[in-house]
Design a protein around this motif. Structure first.
Motif, PDB file in Angstrom:
ATOM      1  N   VAL A 178     -47.221 -25.925  13.246  1.00  0.00           N
ATOM      2  CA  VAL A 178     -46.041 -25.829  14.265  1.00  0.00           C
ATOM      3  C   VAL A 178     -44.876 -25.248  13.599  1.00  0.00           C
ATOM      4  N   THR A 322     -45.601 -33.370  16.922  1.00  0.00           N
ATOM      5  CA  THR A 322     -46.246 -32.086  16.657  1.00  0.00           C
ATOM      6  C   THR A 322     -46.795 -31.684  18.183  1.00  0.00           C
ATOM      7  N   ARG A 325     -43.477 -31.232  20.222  1.00  0.00           N
ATOM      8  CA  ARG A 325     -42.725 -30.266  19.285  1.00  0.00           C
ATOM      9  C   ARG A 325     -41.377 -31.103  19.434  1.00  0.00           C
TER      10      ARG A 325
END
Length: 497
Positions: A178, A322, A325
């Protein structure tokens, strides 16, 4: 399926030098025009060159043997042999070259950095180069030397700015996926990551690389799990990041114990190149702590409990997820600031170069020792005597005589006599064993006679100019019984009568 190989053993051989040429210039009315044999060409080197397009040592895994081309032999007419072509082997940035015993030979960092892994053999001298006032027309030439053969170990140490550390399944691969465009394999079982993954991250005006190191466990510095295979990849990292799984269900594990276990392994692991690449001890590198998996409610509660304890160690703490985010932007800018601070401390960049530390060699030194495998035998060791033996054609007596002259001038015969060697004693130099016949009495330097089998130097059956003139004068003064001159044809008629 692609493979990542970061440690290989290769067997390389440089090219052999070409033999020198023994030739005599031939031209009408010049039957002995002098030596004109050319020198042999030098063998090609084997070079390791950093190539930015190469990212793994996989090619060496499938083709571990490599050899450069040989030099060409010399030819008559003063023509030297052509040089052997160098063999260039591209390697990734961050490759370390070691001997099988673990001695570091080179640390290849920077595009275009070159290391000569094996040197080509020198070409042999032709008889034109061997001519001297005492030996005006040598009937021999020197042989080319063999190229260097070596067995080397190549290790790849990733060149990254940030290294992600953590237990298996802590979420390191998900985090790098990410933060960057890297696409590592992600699964819900331990040791999914078997090879390091590199990703490029952009935060404002700063661009840096992040390395995802496979999961570490207690005992990694001693070889447990995949530790020793991949701990080397964090040696060059400027910033180390602890990725902690706050949602683990394993008993006996919590964020603080995970951090302490990894710090203990880092303290036990000493980088082999810390003095050369200037990184210092791993304990001195900046740390950041990432509390991962904040999308799980239990993980957020645990993070609230341990956040103050981790911050008390002086390390910045970031809570991220993740999956959702959350917290990634703050983390990326914090990493960029640490990397920028590290880069500002670095000295001005210089042209990439390899520091070669050759072993000290005494050019004229040699030793004479008794041979342990034979009685009344001796072994001569030394760089020059062994090289001279390799260059000698033992099928040519004049070449053998030239070798004896060189050994006597160096002092080998005098040392053999001092050691008690007698005529007929076996003497071994390099791979050659022969019976010693001294050319100097009692070790006193002084050649007894001329050597060689080239009879052109010592005998000549041709009639000289003075003899031809005398014969011509005698014919002109030849008279018959009547006082008439008898020429060559008339001499034949007189003989027939």
């Amino acid at each position: 399926m692609s493979r990542f190989v970061d440690r290989v053993t290769i067997h390389i051989a440089a090219g052999d030098g070409g033999n020198g040429c023994a030739s005599v210039h031939r031209e009408k009315f010049k039957p002995l025009g002098g030596p004109d044999g050319g020198n042999g060409g030098r063998g090609g080197d084997v070079r390791l060159v950093v190539d930015p397009g190469v990212h793994t040592l996989l090619d060496f895994h499938y083709r571990p043997h490599a050899r450069a081309t040989n030099g060409k032999p010399g030819q008559g007419g003063m023509r030297n042999g052509s040089l052997g072509g160098d063999l260039v082997l591209p390697v990734p940035d961050g490759t370390v070259v070691l001997t099988p015993d673990g001695e570091v030979l080179a640390d290849l960092v920077g595009n275009g950095t070159t290391f000569v892994a094996a040197e080509g053999g020198r070409g042999g001298l032709g008889n034109a180069a061997l001519a001297s006032r005492a030996r005006k027309a040598p009937g021999f030439a020197l042989l080319g030397e063999g190229g260097e053969e070596r067995e080397l170990v190549l290790e790849l140490k990733s060149v990254a700015d940030v290294g992600l550390l953590g237990f298996p399944s802590a979420g390191k691969s998900s985090l790098i996926s990410v933060l960057s465009a890297a696409k590592p394999k992600i699964a819900d079982y331990p040791f999914t990551t078997l090879v390091p993954n590199l990703g490029v991250v952009t935060a404002g005006d700063v661009v840096f690389t992040v390395a995802d190191v496979p999961g570490l466990i207690p005992g990694a510095s001693e070889g447990r799990g995949l530790g020793l295979d991949f701990l080397r990849h964090i040696e060059r990292c400027a910033v180390l990041v602890h990725v902690v799984d706050c949602a683990t269900l394993e008993p006996g594990r919590d964020p603080l114990s995970d951090i302490d276990a990894l710090e203990s392994e880092l303290a036990r692991y000493t980088p082999a190149l810390q003095a050369e690449h200037g990184g210092g001890e791993l304990a001195e590198r900046p740390r950041l702590v990432v509390l991962n998996k904040m999308d799980v409610p239990e993980a957020r509660e645990l993070a609230e409990l341990v956040r103050s304890d981790v911050a008390a160690r002086g390390w910045p703490v970031f809570e991220v997820s993740t999956a959702s985010r959350d917290g990634l932007r703050e983390l990326s800018f914090a990493l960029a600031a640490e990397v920028q601070r590290y880069r500002e401390q670095l000295p001005e960049p210089e042209a990439a170069r390899v520091v070669v530390r050759p072993a000290a060699v005494d050019g004229d030194s040699f030793s004479v020792e008794p041979d342990p495998e034979a009685e009344d035998a001796f072994v001569v060791r030394g760089a020059k005597p062994e090289r001279w033996v390799r260059q000698t054609d033992f099928n040519n007596d004049e070449a053998i005589g030239f070798l004896a002259d060189r050994l006597a001038k160096l002092g080998v015969e005098e040392e053999l006599a001092r050691r008690g060697a007698e005529p007929g004693s076996q003497v071994t130099i390099g791979r050659m064993t022969f019976d010693w016949e001294p050319s100097t009495p009692a070790g006193v330097a002084g050649v007894l006679g001329r050597r060689g089998t080239d009879q052109r130097l010592y005998s000549d059956d041709r009639i000289g100019a003075a003899d031809r003139k005398s014969a011509k004068r005698a014919r002109r003064t030849s008279l018959d019984e009547h006082g008439r001159y008898i020429g060559p044809e008339e001499d034949d008629e007189e003989d027939q009568r």
